[in-house]
Motif scaffolding. Structure first.
Motif, PDB file in Angstrom:
ATOM      1  N   UNK A   1      26.055  48.006  30.047  1.00 21.95           N
ATOM      2  CA  UNK A   1      26.321  48.314  28.639  1.00 21.95           C
ATOM      3  C   UNK A   1      26.714  47.077  27.842  1.00 21.95           C
ATOM      4  N   UNK A   2      26.478  45.864  28.409  1.00 20.68           N
ATOM      5  CA  UNK A   2      26.773  44.592  27.748  1.00 20.68           C
ATOM      6  C   UNK A   2      28.252  44.417  27.453  1.00 20.68           C
ATOM      7  N   UNK A   3      29.085  45.006  28.262  1.00 20.87           N
ATOM      8  CA  UNK A   3      30.529  44.837  28.142  1.00 20.87           C
ATOM      9  C   UNK A   3      31.061  44.103  29.374  1.00 20.87           C
ATOM     10  N   UNK A   4      32.120  43.338  29.141  1.00 23.96           N
ATOM     11  CA  UNK A   4      32.732  42.598  30.239  1.00 23.96           C
ATOM     12  C   UNK A   4      33.381  43.573  31.215  1.00 23.96           C
ATOM     13  N   UNK A   5      33.070  43.439  32.485  1.00 30.77           N
ATOM     14  CA  UNK A   5      33.612  44.327  33.507  1.00 30.77           C
ATOM     15  C   UNK A   5      34.953  43.765  33.965  1.00 30.77           C
ATOM     16  N   UNK A   6      35.990  44.538  33.776  1.00 27.71           N
ATOM     17  CA  UNK A   6      37.330  44.132  34.195  1.00 27.71           C
ATOM     18  C   UNK A   6      37.838  45.010  35.317  1.00 27.71           C
ATOM     19  N   UNK A   7      39.033  44.714  35.764  1.00 31.16           N
ATOM     20  CA  UNK A   7      39.645  45.500  36.827  1.00 31.16           C
ATOM     21  C   UNK A   7      40.063  46.859  36.290  1.00 31.16           C
ATOM     22  N   UNK A   8      39.714  47.886  37.025  1.00 31.54           N
ATOM     23  CA  UNK A   8      40.062  49.253  36.641  1.00 31.54           C
ATOM     24  C   UNK A   8      40.224  50.061  37.916  1.00 31.54           C
ATOM     25  N   UNK A   9      40.378  51.359  37.759  1.00 30.63           N
ATOM     26  CA  UNK A   9      40.538  52.220  38.926  1.00 30.63           C
ATOM     27  C   UNK A   9      39.237  52.366  39.705  1.00 30.63           C
ATOM     28  N   UNK A  10      38.091  52.076  39.084  1.00 24.92           N
ATOM     29  CA  UNK A  10      36.807  52.224  39.752  1.00 24.92           C
ATOM     30  C   UNK A  10      36.191  50.894  40.141  1.00 24.92           C
ATOM     31  N   UNK A  11      36.474  49.853  39.427  1.00 20.25           N
ATOM     32  CA  UNK A  11      35.830  48.556  39.669  1.00 20.25           C
ATOM     33  C   UNK A  11      36.884  47.467  39.731  1.00 20.25           C
ATOM     34  N   UNK A  12      36.558  46.412  40.499  1.00 18.92           N
ATOM     35  CA  UNK A  12      37.462  45.285  40.635  1.00 18.92           C
ATOM     36  C   UNK A  12      36.651  44.009  40.758  1.00 18.92           C
ATOM     37  N   UNK A  13      36.967  43.035  39.907  1.00 18.05           N
ATOM     38  CA  UNK A  13      36.296  41.735  39.909  1.00 18.05           C
ATOM     39  C   UNK A  13      37.227  40.702  40.542  1.00 18.05           C
ATOM     40  N   UNK A  14      36.740  40.027  41.582  1.00 19.37           N
ATOM     41  CA  UNK A  14      37.531  39.039  42.302  1.00 19.37           C
ATOM     42  C   UNK A  14      37.243  37.637  41.763  1.00 19.37           C
ATOM     43  N   UNK A  15      38.205  36.718  41.882  1.00 17.54           N
ATOM     44  CA  UNK A  15      37.979  35.350  41.374  1.00 17.54           C
ATOM     45  C   UNK A  15      36.823  34.621  42.052  1.00 17.54           C
ATOM     46  N   UNK A  16      36.473  35.005  43.280  1.00 17.97           N
ATOM     47  CA  UNK A  16      35.389  34.301  43.973  1.00 17.97           C
ATOM     48  C   UNK A  16      34.003  34.772  43.555  1.00 17.97           C
ATOM     49  N   UNK A  17      33.921  35.691  42.590  1.00 17.80           N
ATOM     50  CA  UNK A  17      32.625  36.125  42.084  1.00 17.80           C
ATOM     51  C   UNK A  17      32.132  37.437  42.637  1.00 17.80           C
ATOM     52  N   UNK A  18      32.941  38.175  43.351  1.00 14.30           N
ATOM     53  CA  UNK A  18      32.550  39.463  43.928  1.00 14.30           C
ATOM     54  C   UNK A  18      32.983  40.592  43.008  1.00 14.30           C
ATOM     55  N   UNK A  19      32.063  41.504  42.739  1.00 19.46           N
ATOM     56  CA  UNK A  19      32.352  42.701  41.956  1.00 19.46           C
ATOM     57  C   UNK A  19      32.215  43.902  42.878  1.00 19.46           C
ATOM     58  N   UNK A  20      33.246  44.715  42.939  1.00 18.86           N
ATOM     59  CA  UNK A  20      33.273  45.868  43.835  1.00 18.86           C
ATOM     60  C   UNK A  20      33.485  47.129  43.021  1.00 18.86           C
TER      61      UNK A  20
END
Length: 636
Positions: free
Chosen positions: A318-337
């Motif tokens: 959706x062209x929005x920055x993905x941040x840490x939330x209850x469903x998703x987590x972005x790590x400093x090493x470049x991994x998005x879970x």
């Protein structure tokens, strides 16, 4: 009455000073000097009117509120070089007039929020030479406006309360040298307009964030409060991030570069500005395409190189920055879970790597395979897909709702914990992307999924529950017709099977015990035989070694056929002939002859065999003489 009253006053005045200390009353101010007195605690009878109290170079281990209670006039407190490991909450709570507090050279490990509460007018705080590893964020709140000198050098600090230090407008000197500080927050010293000395020597700083404080040079005409900055002994990474500091044209010459390798060891202020360069980001590897089932976890990876190390960000479909939330987590090493995926998570994700030299991007495609939902188990349109496998399996087992042209699904080779699932190739006109096996057991209603490649028609189920009933269905997944369509699924068949009960533990245990007993028995027989053989050899060897004298038997009688025994002739004694040097005698008395031990042992056995049959042993090599008396053996 005057002399007794005077003596009483003198006695009362002398009692106000602790016995090991020295008290001085100069200009209406009382000083209590208790340094180098071997004290284990603060003397309880210190005069509460004391203005200066020196307790340095003792063995005090802890401080509490009773130690300085009601000493509201105390201005200078020195507790240097003791063994203080703990400061109780509000231990200095009554020291409202305190201006200087020296706690250097102790063993403090931590300062809590209430450890330094009380001295609201404190100006000099010396905490150097301790073992401080943590300082609570609110430890300095009571004297933020009055503190002028803060010394935290020679500790183990990785972080300091930057928010509190940045809110000290009267601070003149800040010593943070010889710690473990590896980063400074941007703008940490922006509000310290009166700061004249900042010592960051011998830390772990690789870079310094731009700060207006550092632009103040030593020239008093350029700035009303010139700054003396020391940051030597840090592993500075001399790249474009420190170019702003290099342009300040400072006369310092002690700072050196630690990296990159081309600048290692060179003086910081002598490196030309053109050599402070950076490398733009380069994405080395990343996930290109990922397919997951709905509800499963999705992990998108992106790795980038650059100097300095790039900062990683993710932009969603959706062209929005993905941040840490209850469903998703972005790590400093470049991994998005993404913890639990849904249809809304499908789409293209963009990995962005940025640093001061530029940025790099990479696109990752995430596809979420939707599981069949809804329906009642009918086969209309060849798209049945109820998720309730238990109901579907029972219906298929009863012959309701099965597909006429679909091959049956069989479960064979069933054991207590495994079963082999087999199915046919299906209709060749229908493309199959992959197969999906769904099953659950009577012991647990949890639905289990297994994905099987389209080229396989067998799958071995493992880790099943012994003695349980299972319902299983096989679905074929076909590619979607369009980007917005869901994955097509069709039911190939269902089956019902039961696992075997678990093998009783006693049988296996009996087999193990029997096998172990046989092994021990056979091993014991072998060891005993080996010991008997070894002992026999030793006895034979010892007997051969001891029989060095020739066999000379008296009263020898030969065996007859019942007649009278002949009278033995008496022969005059004669001396035996000399034995040759290299003798081949068969009697065991000669162990140093030309024969070895094995041949001598063979000769002994031969003599014994002939003796049993009544014969007399005659031995000797050619050229050797000997009497019959030496080689005769009677048989009794």
């Amino acid at each position: 009455m005057a002399p007794p009253l005077l003596l009483l006053l003198l006695a009362s005045g002398a009692a106000a000073c602790p016995l090991p200390c020295v008290c001085q009353n100069l200009s209406e101010s009382l000083s209590t000097l208790c340094a180098h007195r071997g004290l284990l605690f603060v003397p309880p009878n210190v005069d509460r009117r004391t203005v200066e109290l020196r307790l340095a170079d003792n063995f005090i281990q802890a401080l509490g509120p009773p130690d300085f209670r009601n000493m509201t006039g105390l201005v200078d407190l020195t507790l240097s070089r003791n063994a203080i490991t703990r400061i109780g909450a509000r231990a200095f709570g009554d020291l409202e007039s305190l201006r200087s507090l020296h706690l250097d050279g102790n063993r403090l490990v931590e300062l809590g929020t209430g450890s330094l509460r009380g001295p609201v007018n404190l100006q000099h705080l010396i905490l150097s030479g301790n073992q401080l590893g943590r300082i609570a964020p609110g430890a300095f709140d009571d004297f933020l406006d009055s503190l002028e000198d803060l010394d935290l050098s020679y500790n183990n600090l990785r972080q300091v309360p930057w928010a509190g230090i940045g809110a000290m407008p009267a601070l003149h000197t800040l010593n943070l040298d010889h710690n473990l500080i590896d980063a400074l927050p941007p703008g940490a010293f922006a509000q310290l307009g009166q700061l004249s000395r900042l010592d960051l020597t011998s830390n772990r700083l690789a870079t310094l964030a731009p700060d207006p404080l550092f632009s103040r040079g030593r020239n008093a005409e350029a700035s009303p409060a010139p700054l003396v900055l020391s940051f030597s002994g840090n592993p500075l990474h001399c790249n474009c991030e420190l170019l702003w500091l290099r342009r300040l044209a400072r006369p310092d010459d002690l700072e050196t570069c630690a990296s990159p390798p081309s600048l290692a060891g060179r003086y910081f202020w002598a490196v030309p500005e053109g050599e402070f360069s950076c490398e733009p980001p380069l994405i080395a590897r990343h996930t290109q395409r990922l397919w997951v089932l709905e509800g499963q976890r999705a992990t998108l990876r992106c790795r980038a190189l650059g100097d300095p190390a790039p900062t990683m960000h993710w932009v969603g479909p959706d062209d929005r920055l993905v941040g840490n939330s209850s469903r998703a987590r972005a790590f400093p090493n470049g991994t998005l879970e993404i913890g639990v995926t849904g249809s809304v998570d499908a789409g293209g994700y963009t990995c962005i790597a940025t640093n001061p030299a530029g940025e790099a991007t990479a696109r990752v495609e995430l596809r979420v395979l939707a599981l069949p939902h809804g329906g009642n188990g009918s086969t209309e349109g060849a798209r049945p897909g109820p998720s309730d496998i238990a109901a579907s399996a029972r219906t298929a087992a009863e012959g309701e709702g099965t597909l006429e042209s679909e091959p049956a699904v069989q479960v064979t080779e069933v054991t207590a914990t495994s079963g082999l699932v087999s199915w046919g190739p299906g209709r060749p006109a229908d493309p199959v992307w992959m197969f999906q096996i769904q099953y659950n057991s009577s012991e647990d209603d949890t639905l289990v999924y297994r994905i099987v490649p389209a080229s396989s028609h067998h799958f071995l189920l493992k880790h099943l529950v012994p003695g349980a009933d299972y319902d299983l269905c096989l679905l074929a997944l076909s590619p979607a017709a369009g980007p917005s369509d869901l994955t097509a699924t069709r039911l190939l068949g269902c089956a019902h099977f039961s696992t075997l009960p678990a093998m009783p533990l006693c049988h296996a245990l009996q087999a193990h015990v029997l096998g172990g007993t046989l092994t021990v028995a056979v091993g014991g027989v072998l060891v005993a035989a080996l010991l008997v053989f070894t002992v026999a050899l030793l006895v034979r060897g010892r007997g051969a070694g001891n029989g060095r004298l020739p066999l000379k038997l008296s009263h020898v009688q030969s065996q007859t056929n019942g007649g009278p025994s002949p009278t033995p002739k008496m022969h005059p004694p004669r001396s035996p002939p000399p034995r040759p040097q290299r003798s081949c005698s068969l009697d065991l008395g000669d162990t140093g002859g030309c024969y070895g031990y094995a041949r001598r042992l063979g000769g002994a056995w031969a003599r014994r065999s002939h003796s049993v049959h009544g014969g007399l042993l005659g031995a000797g090599c050619r050229g050797m003489g000997g009497s019959a008396e030496r080689l005769e053996e009677s048989v009794v």
